[in-house]
Design an enzyme around this catalytic site. Structure first.
Site, PDB file in Angstrom:
ATOM      1  N   LEU A 300     -13.797  14.454 107.488  1.00  0.00           N
ATOM      2  CA  LEU A 300     -13.673  16.059 106.748  1.00  0.00           C
ATOM      3  C   LEU A 300     -13.552  17.142 107.901  1.00  0.00           C
ATOM      4  CD1 LEU A 300     -15.454  13.776 104.775  1.00  0.00           C
ATOM      5  CD2 LEU A 300     -15.868  15.876 103.392  1.00  0.00           C
ATOM      6  N   ARG A 356     -22.026  11.040 106.212  1.00  0.00           N
ATOM      7  CA  ARG A 356     -22.579  11.262 107.755  1.00  0.00           C
ATOM      8  C   ARG A 356     -22.422  12.741 108.146  1.00  0.00           C
ATOM      9  NH1 ARG A 356     -23.066   5.978 109.516  1.00  0.00           N
ATOM     10  NH2 ARG A 356     -21.531   4.398 108.784  1.00  0.00           N
ATOM     11  N   GLY A 386     -17.944  20.376 109.138  1.00  0.00           N
ATOM     12  CA  GLY A 386     -17.392  19.130 109.595  1.00  0.00           C
ATOM     13  C   GLY A 386     -18.276  17.744 109.267  1.00  0.00           C
ATOM     14  N   SER A 387     -17.586  16.789 108.742  1.00  0.00           N
ATOM     15  CA  SER A 387     -18.600  15.556 108.632  1.00  0.00           C
ATOM     16  C   SER A 387     -17.466  14.469 108.194  1.00  0.00           C
ATOM     17  CB  SER A 387     -19.446  15.889 107.522  1.00  0.00           C
ATOM     18  OG  SER A 387     -18.472  16.262 106.130  1.00  0.00           O
ATOM     19  N   ARG A 388     -18.057  13.577 107.863  1.00  0.00           N
ATOM     20  CA  ARG A 388     -17.359  12.082 107.515  1.00  0.00           C
ATOM     21  C   ARG A 388     -18.200  11.496 106.354  1.00  0.00           C
ATOM     22  NH1 ARG A 388     -17.154   7.340 112.092  1.00  0.00           N
ATOM     23  NH2 ARG A 388     -17.397   5.545 110.632  1.00  0.00           N
TER      24      ARG A 388
END
Length: 419
Positions: A300, A356, A386-388
């Site tokens: 993301l 995450r 921002g991430s996952r």
């Protein structure tokens, strides 16, 4: 008496009114069950917003039993129900007192008035209403959220929430603000989740019919504007106040929460977040059990929607956070970043969603307590910036439909299909 002694319409500072937004939150569990069901609504009058919301939530096969707030209020309630027309009158019945209700018959029990009494009154009231719940059913109650406005009810409901809570919402747009609790006293089967539609979230502020801003965005934008105001006062001749003022809009936009059309196909597994697929791989992870897992990892960016959604319908049976670093979420080392794992029990087996952190993202929000039922595509949390997000599926039971580089939309894009 038609109501429990714990249910009061007045607090320390006067009457407590449940407005339309709080009423929708109270009846959200009723509104999200798709199959025919029986519900019990206790403590309302003809003008109650909770009664109006409950009637609006009814489906053709539903049955709603209503208990008036006042001992002699049944006649007025019956007249009000009859005036709504035959469709409503066929599905809503008014009884004179709670004693006439059939014990253990309702899938949802709703307290139509705010709890604001003492600890003992509140506990007694909850116990009195809980006996009318069927197995796995939910009791929906509210209390005043403003500190000092109750004589023990708020503290007791917080305790009940810690023991039996499957969801709680703070409704600020009510006078006074209220907190709505959903309590489940007996275990619910994961199969119940397949009957649900995504729950209404009052903390998301609507901008348009299809776009909301998550409460985190409202708070962040408010902080930015407050900072701008302080800077303007402290340094009136400087233009520095423009920086936080101009940042308020983009910060709020980052927390946008759009409505999504969730596929009805029972074999579809949907993306848990917006973004780009980083990898699709088979692996082993003993934390979730034996066997091989199919993992779909999605990155993301700061431009993507960061609200996370359940990829399948299921029951939250575990939640834990793994410590780690804050590496750029696009890099392989992000595998060892701080992550929050939500474990779902489903009719097809165990499914896990990992939120995450990334280089910028340092804050994970998870709103689904253990025991909660999530519909497919239902919001359950978010990651700031921002991430996952990774989805783990039993490898022998699902086939992937996306690959690295594909763009996905949370709650809508089908990333895999059950065999």
């Amino acid at each position: 008496m038609t109501q429990s002694p714990a249910v009061r319409t007045t607090g320390r500072s006067g009457p407590v009114r449940i407005g339309e937004r709080a009423a929708r939150t109270l009846v959200s569990e009723l509104a999200r069950i798709n199959d025919p069901k029986a519900a019990l609504l206790v403590g309302v009058g003809p003008e109650s917003a909770v009664l109006a919301a409950a009637i609006e939530a009814l489906l053709p096969g539903d049955r709603l039993t209503v208990v008036p707030a006042e001992p002699l209020g049944a006649a007025a309630l019956r007249a009000h129900v009859t005036a709504q027309g035959g469709w409503v009158a066929d599905r809503v019945s008014v009884i004179d007192s709670l004693a006439e209700a059939k014990a253990e018959a309702a899938e949802v029990v709703i307290a139509g008035e705010v709890f604001s009494g003492t600890t003992e009154e509140t506990r007694s009231g909850i116990e009195g209403l809980a006996k009318y719940l069927s197995n796995g059913a939910v009791l929906s109650v509210a209390t005043i959220a403003t500190p000092g406005r109750t004589t023990g009810a708020a503290a007791e409901l917080a305790r009940q929430d810690a023991l039996y809570g499957v969801g709680a919402d703070l409704v600020l747009r009510n006078n006074p603000p209220v907190r709505v609790y959903r309590l489940r006293f007996t275990p619910a089967s994961p199969a119940r989740a397949d009957r649900l539609t995504p729950a209404h979230r009052p903390s998301s502020v609507p901008l348009t019919r299809g776009m909301h801003i998550d409460s985190n965005g409202v708070a962040a934008a408010g902080i930015a504007l407050g900072l701008a105001a302080l800077t303007r006062v402290a340094r009136p001749s400087s233009k520095l106040w423009l920086l936080p003022a101009l940042a308020a809009g983009p910060v709020a936009a980052f927390f946008r929460d759009p409505e999504r059309d969730v596929p009805e196909d029972p074999t579809a597994v949907v993306a848990s977040a917006d973004g780009k697929v980083l990898s699709v791989q088979r692996l082993h992870d003993e934390r979730f059990g034996d066997g091989e897992w199919l993992r779909v990892a999605v990155f993301l960016s700061v431009l993507d929607v960061h609200v996370n959604r359940a990829p399948v319908a299921g029951k939250v049976v575990d939640y834990f956070v793994a410590d780690g670093g804050f590496v750029n979420a696009m890099k392989p080392d992000a595998e060892h970043n701080v992550a929050a794992y939500t474990v779902l029990d489903t009719a097809r087996g165990t499914v896990v969603v990992a939120q995450r952190t990334g280089l910028i993202a340092r804050r994970i929000v998870q709103r689904a307590p253990i025991g909660a039922l999530l519909a497919k595509g239902e919001r359950f949390g978010l990651i700031r910036f921002g991430s996952r997000t990774d989805v783990y599926l039993p490898a022998e039971a699902a086939d992937p439909l996306v690959g690295p580089g594909d763009k996905v939309v949370g709650g809508s894009t089908v990333i895999a299909r059950w065999r």
